[in-house]
Design a protein around this motif. Structure first.
Motif, short mmCIF file in Angstrom:
data_model
loop_
_atom_site.label_atom_id
_atom_site.label_comp_id
_atom_site.label_asym_id
_atom_site.label_seq_id
_atom_site.Cartn_x
_atom_site.Cartn_y
_atom_site.Cartn_z
N THR A 67 46.20 26.65 42.03
CA THR A 67 45.26 26.08 41.07
C THR A 67 43.98 25.61 41.76
N LEU A 68 44.16 24.90 42.88
CA LEU A 68 43.00 24.44 43.63
C LEU A 68 42.18 25.62 44.14
N THR A 69 42.86 26.64 44.67
CA THR A 69 42.16 27.82 45.16
C THR A 69 41.38 28.50 44.03
N GLY A 70 42.01 28.60 42.85
CA GLY A 70 41.35 29.22 41.71
C GLY A 70 40.13 28.44 41.26
N LEU A 71 40.22 27.12 41.25
CA LEU A 71 39.08 26.29 40.85
C LEU A 71 37.91 26.43 41.83
N LEU A 72 38.24 26.44 43.13
CA LEU A 72 37.19 26.59 44.14
C LEU A 72 36.53 27.97 44.03
N ALA A 73 37.37 28.99 43.80
CA ALA A 73 36.83 30.35 43.67
C ALA A 73 35.93 30.45 42.43
N ALA A 74 36.36 29.83 41.33
CA ALA A 74 35.55 29.87 40.11
C ALA A 74 34.24 29.13 40.31
N TYR A 75 34.29 27.99 40.99
CA TYR A 75 33.05 27.25 41.26
C TYR A 75 32.09 28.08 42.10
N GLN A 76 32.61 28.70 43.16
CA GLN A 76 31.76 29.50 44.03
C GLN A 76 31.19 30.71 43.30
N ALA A 77 32.00 31.30 42.41
CA ALA A 77 31.53 32.45 41.65
C ALA A 77 30.37 32.06 40.73
N ILE A 78 30.51 30.91 40.05
CA ILE A 78 29.44 30.44 39.17
C ILE A 78 28.20 30.09 39.98
N SER A 79 28.42 29.44 41.14
CA SER A 79 27.28 29.06 41.98
C SER A 79 26.52 30.29 42.47
N SER A 80 27.23 31.36 42.78
CA SER A 80 26.60 32.56 43.33
C SER A 80 26.09 33.51 42.25
N SER A 81 26.46 33.27 41.00
CA SER A 81 26.13 34.23 39.94
C SER A 81 24.67 34.18 39.53
N GLY A 82 24.00 33.07 39.80
CA GLY A 82 22.62 32.93 39.35
C GLY A 82 22.50 32.41 37.93
N LEU A 83 23.63 32.18 37.25
CA LEU A 83 23.60 31.65 35.89
C LEU A 83 23.22 30.18 35.85
N VAL A 84 23.45 29.49 36.96
CA VAL A 84 23.16 28.06 37.06
C VAL A 84 22.17 27.86 38.20
N PHE A 85 21.25 26.93 38.01
CA PHE A 85 20.28 26.63 39.05
C PHE A 85 21.01 26.26 40.34
N GLU A 86 20.61 26.90 41.43
CA GLU A 86 21.33 26.74 42.70
C GLU A 86 21.36 25.29 43.17
#
Length: 261
Positions: free
Chosen positions: A26-45
């Motif tokens: 669960t922790l790994t999945g949350l960190l991966a999801a956070y990093q994916a959103i951070s790298s996607s460009g959908l949210v201000f860096e």
């Protein structure tokens, strides 16, 4: 043959392993999801810095000697607040449980104030204690008082009156009654409530530091926020989270020795 109602050691170990594995995944999945959103460009860096930037900021914070006086100040304020608030909470809970008159008079007020946001008391505490550590300790004490008082009173209500009558029949003093009957009855709810009390006391101290302080983790967090150093701010939030988890784990280990789940 395994006795009915008992969990085999192997099964308990497998269950503990599976729970630990699920938590890790669960922790790994949350960190991966956070990093994916951070790298996607959908949210201000700047609003969601990547995990590598947060990790670098975290290591920089831990390696900085100037960080530890702030950590010590917050730990001191929270610990002092818990010591004061929990002591008063136990005294209040025992008093309410021992006196029906006090319970009828004060219990409704305590239960009404318990869920209220404690930050509303901060202006009064600043006027009363100044701007140093005093209002932060007072905020932590108020925050920790209510869960301990409510839990202690609940434990006192579970005491069988016949036991009290038996002890009183031997001309026991009030202190002996508290030591022999009341204190053993409130150990389990008290230890359970302390885990909550430590968490809310830490939150109370941090909120007070954010509002008005020149030292402490809350002060560092609001300084990073104002300067838009989001990676450093996230790193501090992770450190606070790790500190709370560590304290909770210690209290949980102590509680298990007394049968607290």
């Amino acid at each position: 043959m395994v006795a009915i109602g008992m969990t085999p050691p192997a099964a308990a170990a497998d269950r503990g392993l599976s729970v630990g594995a699920i938590r890790l995944l669960t922790l790994t999945g949350l960190l991966a999801a956070y990093q994916a959103i951070s790298s996607s460009g959908l949210v201000f860096e700047g609003a969601m810095p990547g995990l590598p930037a947060i990790a670098v900021a975290l290591l920089r914070q831990v390696a900085d000697p100037a960080f530890y006086p702030h950590l010590g100040r917050t730990a001191y304020e929270a610990a002092a607040g818990v010591a004061i608030g929990a002591s008063l909470g136990v005294a209040c809970g025992v008093s309410l449980g021992a006196s029906r008159f006090l319970a009828a008079m004060l219990d409704p007020w305590i239960r009404a104030l318990a869920p209220a946001p404690k930050i509303i008391f901060l202006p009064v505490l600043i006027l009363a204690f100044g701007i140093d550590a005093g209002p932060k300790i007072a905020m932590a004490a108020i925050s920790s008082f209510f869960p301990v008082a409510v839990a202690t009173f609940g434990g006192m209500r579970e005491v069988r009156r016949i036991l009290v009558q038996v002890v009183r029949s031997f001309d026991a003093s009030t202190l002996q009654l508290v030591r022999i009957i009341y204190l053993p009855s409130i150990v389990v709810p008290l230890l359970g409530s302390l885990r909550l009390a430590v968490g809310v006391a830490l939150i109370g101290a941090l909120l007070a530091e954010v509002k008005m302080s020149n030292k402490g983790l809350g002060y560092l967090i609001i300084q990073d926020y104002n300067a838009f150093r989001t990676a450093e701010m996230y790193a501090l939030l992770l450190l606070v989270f790790a500190l709370a988890l560590s304290i909770n784990a210690v209290l949980r280990a102590i509680g298990r020795r007394f049968g607290v789940p």
